[in-house]
Design an enzyme around this catalytic site. Sequence first.
Site, short mmCIF file in Angstrom:
data_model
loop_
_atom_site.label_atom_id
_atom_site.label_comp_id
_atom_site.label_asym_id
_atom_site.label_seq_id
_atom_site.Cartn_x
_atom_site.Cartn_y
_atom_site.Cartn_z
CD GLU A 59 -1.02 39.58 79.22
OE1 GLU A 59 -0.16 40.04 80.00
OE2 GLU A 59 -2.20 39.37 79.55
CG ASP A 73 6.06 38.84 76.84
OD1 ASP A 73 6.35 40.04 76.74
OD2 ASP A 73 6.74 38.03 77.51
CG ASP A 84 -2.08 43.05 79.89
OD1 ASP A 84 -0.84 43.11 79.86
OD2 ASP A 84 -2.74 43.11 80.95
CD GLU A 133 2.66 41.87 76.28
OE1 GLU A 133 3.77 42.34 76.56
OE2 GLU A 133 1.93 41.29 77.13
#
Length: 245
Positions: free
Chosen positions: A56, A60, A127, A130
């Site tokens: 995650e 991102d 989440d 990502e």
Amino acid sequence: MSALRAAPAAASPADLAALEAALGHRFADRTLLERALTHPSRAQEQGAGSDNQRLEFLGDAVLELVVGESLYAAHPDWREGDLTQARAALVNGRTLAQRAKRLGLGGWVRLGRSGEAFDVQPKILTDVFEAVVGALYLDGGIEAARALIRRVLPECSDAAFAPPPRDPKSRLNEWAHAQRLDPPRYCTIADSGAEGGDGRFAVMVLLEGRAVGEGNGRTKRAAENAAAGSALAQLDPAAAGEAAL
């Protein structure tokens, strides 16, 4: 709105193949995809550090890069503030959760037993999306991640896409930054206590310790925006006009 349920058990190879088809990428290392789908609650029950949190984190960063480069290429006339605002509008939890839902990721999320009976919440969808981007990057490189991101967030490379209007506070922050000044400070100077009153709060905005504007509003945020607008009208009328659009 239809409920999104977590996958009750580890997905079969056929399930993963269907997800790979939806993602547009066949994984050389499917354990990356499996990990991207694994919520910390499932990993804790298994007693292994195989949840999706590290992926995650990576995803991102990849999202920020791809969306940023796409906006940069699509809008050569935009200033930094425009690019930043547009990226923030696209790479935020609400938008990513919506796009993850359209992609069908909710059906593959692996929650622990305590969470299997519940709907997959937007934060979990964000989440997982990502994390999947992070897994794509590790397995297929930046091009694999870029292909999915641009398909799921086509606005980032669309020359017709416009960022949402920036409020006066954002404009004043940009103006102060351009002038190499410290960020504006907002001080509440009055509160009538009247719930719902249009002018309940009075706020003063200061730059370098000097009062440059005042404003009133129903909420502190509204009063701060009014104060910022007042400051811009004096300091930079052009910026004030843009903020009012």
